[in-house]
Motif scaffolding. Structure first.
Motif, PDB file in Angstrom:
ATOM      1  N   ILE A  11     -24.255  33.407 -32.074  1.00  0.00           N
ATOM      2  CA  ILE A  11     -23.087  32.694 -32.600  1.00  0.00           C
ATOM      3  C   ILE A  11     -21.827  33.547 -32.441  1.00  0.00           C
ATOM      4  O   ILE A  11     -20.760  33.043 -32.053  1.00  0.00           O
ATOM      5  CB  ILE A  11     -23.305  32.296 -34.079  1.00  0.00           C
ATOM      6  CG1 ILE A  11     -24.405  31.245 -34.201  1.00  0.00           C
ATOM      7  CG2 ILE A  11     -22.015  31.819 -34.726  1.00  0.00           C
ATOM      8  CD1 ILE A  11     -24.053  29.906 -33.592  1.00  0.00           C
ATOM      9  N   VAL A  12     -21.936  34.855 -32.718  1.00  0.00           N
ATOM     10  CA  VAL A  12     -20.793  35.752 -32.557  1.00  0.00           C
ATOM     11  C   VAL A  12     -20.361  35.788 -31.091  1.00  0.00           C
ATOM     12  O   VAL A  12     -19.166  35.719 -30.778  1.00  0.00           O
ATOM     13  CB  VAL A  12     -21.122  37.167 -33.093  1.00  0.00           C
ATOM     14  CG1 VAL A  12     -20.065  38.181 -32.688  1.00  0.00           C
ATOM     15  CG2 VAL A  12     -21.288  37.125 -34.605  1.00  0.00           C
TER      16      VAL A  12
ATOM     17  N   CYS B 199     -33.224  43.344 -29.762  1.00  0.00           N
ATOM     18  CA  CYS B 199     -33.661  42.278 -30.666  1.00  0.00           C
ATOM     19  C   CYS B 199     -35.183  42.061 -30.611  1.00  0.00           C
ATOM     20  O   CYS B 199     -35.789  41.750 -31.621  1.00  0.00           O
ATOM     21  CB  CYS B 199     -32.912  40.984 -30.348  1.00  0.00           C
ATOM     22  SG  CYS B 199     -32.924  39.802 -31.697  1.00  0.00           S
TER      23      CYS B 199
ATOM     24  N   ILE C  60     -33.190  35.387 -37.001  1.00  0.00           N
ATOM     25  CA  ILE C  60     -31.889  35.303 -37.673  1.00  0.00           C
ATOM     26  C   ILE C  60     -30.888  36.253 -37.007  1.00  0.00           C
ATOM     27  O   ILE C  60     -29.746  35.872 -36.731  1.00  0.00           O
ATOM     28  CB  ILE C  60     -32.027  35.597 -39.182  1.00  0.00           C
ATOM     29  CG1 ILE C  60     -32.769  34.445 -39.864  1.00  0.00           C
ATOM     30  CG2 ILE C  60     -30.663  35.821 -39.820  1.00  0.00           C
ATOM     31  CD1 ILE C  60     -33.211  34.745 -41.291  1.00  0.00           C
ATOM     32  N   ILE C  61     -31.308  37.475 -36.722  1.00  0.00           N
ATOM     33  CA  ILE C  61     -30.416  38.444 -36.073  1.00  0.00           C
ATOM     34  C   ILE C  61     -30.016  37.950 -34.688  1.00  0.00           C
ATOM     35  O   ILE C  61     -28.839  37.999 -34.308  1.00  0.00           O
ATOM     36  CB  ILE C  61     -31.071  39.842 -36.020  1.00  0.00           C
ATOM     37  CG1 ILE C  61     -31.145  40.425 -37.435  1.00  0.00           C
ATOM     38  CG2 ILE C  61     -30.312  40.778 -35.079  1.00  0.00           C
ATOM     39  CD1 ILE C  61     -32.000  41.654 -37.565  1.00  0.00           C
TER      40      ILE C  61
ATOM     41  N   GLU D 295     -36.542  37.501 -39.601  1.00  0.00           N
ATOM     42  CA  GLU D 295     -35.399  38.393 -39.442  1.00  0.00           C
ATOM     43  C   GLU D 295     -35.003  38.529 -37.972  1.00  0.00           C
ATOM     44  O   GLU D 295     -33.816  38.545 -37.633  1.00  0.00           O
ATOM     45  CB  GLU D 295     -35.694  39.777 -40.030  1.00  0.00           C
ATOM     46  CG  GLU D 295     -35.819  39.796 -41.525  1.00  0.00           C
ATOM     47  CD  GLU D 295     -37.220  39.456 -42.019  1.00  0.00           C
ATOM     48  OE1 GLU D 295     -38.118  39.165 -41.187  1.00  0.00           O
ATOM     49  OE2 GLU D 295     -37.425  39.458 -43.245  1.00  0.00           O
TER      50      GLU D 295
ATOM     51  N   ALA E  37     -27.879  29.871 -28.716  1.00  0.00           N
ATOM     52  CA  ALA E  37     -27.836  29.834 -30.185  1.00  0.00           C
ATOM     53  C   ALA E  37     -28.720  28.717 -30.719  1.00  0.00           C
ATOM     54  O   ALA E  37     -29.439  28.904 -31.712  1.00  0.00           O
ATOM     55  CB  ALA E  37     -26.398  29.665 -30.663  1.00  0.00           C
TER      56      ALA E  37
ATOM     57  N   PHE F 245     -29.945  34.829 -33.675  1.00  0.00           N
ATOM     58  CA  PHE F 245     -29.110  33.641 -33.860  1.00  0.00           C
ATOM     59  C   PHE F 245     -27.674  34.034 -34.237  1.00  0.00           C
ATOM     60  O   PHE F 245     -26.710  33.546 -33.637  1.00  0.00           O
ATOM     61  CB  PHE F 245     -29.719  32.735 -34.926  1.00  0.00           C
ATOM     62  CG  PHE F 245     -28.849  31.579 -35.304  1.00  0.00           C
ATOM     63  CD1 PHE F 245     -28.586  30.556 -34.404  1.00  0.00           C
ATOM     64  CD2 PHE F 245     -28.283  31.512 -36.571  1.00  0.00           C
ATOM     65  CE1 PHE F 245     -27.775  29.490 -34.753  1.00  0.00           C
ATOM     66  CE2 PHE F 245     -27.474  30.449 -36.932  1.00  0.00           C
ATOM     67  CZ  PHE F 245     -27.220  29.438 -36.019  1.00  0.00           C
ATOM     68  N   VAL F 246     -27.533  34.929 -35.191  1.00  0.00           N
ATOM     69  CA  VAL F 246     -26.194  35.361 -35.620  1.00  0.00           C
ATOM     70  C   VAL F 246     -25.465  36.049 -34.464  1.00  0.00           C
ATOM     71  O   VAL F 246     -24.287  35.782 -34.222  1.00  0.00           O
ATOM     72  CB  VAL F 246     -26.282  36.284 -36.863  1.00  0.00           C
ATOM     73  CG1 VAL F 246     -24.952  36.932 -37.162  1.00  0.00           C
ATOM     74  CG2 VAL F 246     -26.781  35.487 -38.067  1.00  0.00           C
TER      75      VAL F 246
ATOM     76  N   PHE G 108     -31.873  28.918 -33.155  1.00  0.00           N
ATOM     77  CA  PHE G 108     -31.825  28.181 -34.413  1.00  0.00           C
ATOM     78  C   PHE G 108     -33.058  27.286 -34.579  1.00  0.00           C
ATOM     79  O   PHE G 108     -33.714  27.298 -35.621  1.00  0.00           O
ATOM     80  CB  PHE G 108     -30.552  27.337 -34.479  1.00  0.00           C
ATOM     81  CG  PHE G 108     -30.492  26.430 -35.681  1.00  0.00           C
ATOM     82  CD1 PHE G 108     -30.232  26.953 -36.938  1.00  0.00           C
ATOM     83  CD2 PHE G 108     -30.723  25.067 -35.565  1.00  0.00           C
ATOM     84  CE1 PHE G 108     -30.192  26.126 -38.058  1.00  0.00           C
ATOM     85  CE2 PHE G 108     -30.681  24.239 -36.666  1.00  0.00           C
ATOM     86  CZ  PHE G 108     -30.417  24.772 -37.916  1.00  0.00           C
TER      87      PHE G 108
END
Length: 166
Positions: free
Chosen positions: A114-115, A95, A107-108, A104, A143, A110-111, A147
């Protein structure tokens, strides 16, 4: 004028001398590339070799030697340390290389966080429910940090746009 880096403890050694350090630098790059691949593969191979002893909770010498990898987890989740290792390697090794400092990248991250939070909440891999809750809290905190970093980055950019009167 020649720009050269000299070793402080011995000014006769030039740190930029290719004859002296090319082999060491090559070895360092090989180790940097191989570590994130070989360590998880080694963990997986060893854990799969000891799988029967771990699942039946009849320890063998190998399963006892590998207890640092699986003893905190319920037997059916003996492989969860691989998930944790992969999470760390993705966030720290992958990352950080994705468009550093960009939206980006955040966002990557963060996603992905969350996963991982979702997977951890579904799997509940730890023997202790307290440890499951702590893991959820840590993943949630990660997360939220990503965020709010994204929120701050967007607000800083929108503030710069407002300053330009666009």
């Amino acid at each position: 004028m020649c720009s050269s880096d000299l070793l402080r403890s011995d000014y006769s050694l030039d740190c930029n001398d290719p004859n002296e350090y090319d082999r060491v630098e090559t070895l360092a790059w090989v180790a940097i590339v191989m570590f994130p691949i070989c360590v998880p593969v080694l963990y997986l191979t060893l854990l799969l070799s000891a799988r029967k002893a771990i699942l039946t909770e009849h320890p063998t010498d190998l399963s006892r030697s590998l207890s640092f990898l699986h003893h905190d987890y319920v037997p059916s989740m003996f492989w969860w340390e691989l998930v944790e290792t992969s999470k760390k390697m993705f966030l720290v090794g992958v990352c950080v290389r994705i468009r550093p400092g960009s939206h980006e990248q955040l966002i990557i991250g963060f996603v992905f966080s969350i996963v991982m939070l979702l997977f951890t909440s579904i799997a509940e891999p730890f023997r202790s429910h307290v440890n499951d809750r702590i893991a959820l809290l840590c993943n949630f905190s990660l997360a939220m940090i990503l965020f709010f970093s994204l929120v701050l980055k967007i607000s800083v950019l929108s503030g710069e746009i407002n300053d330009l009167n666009i």
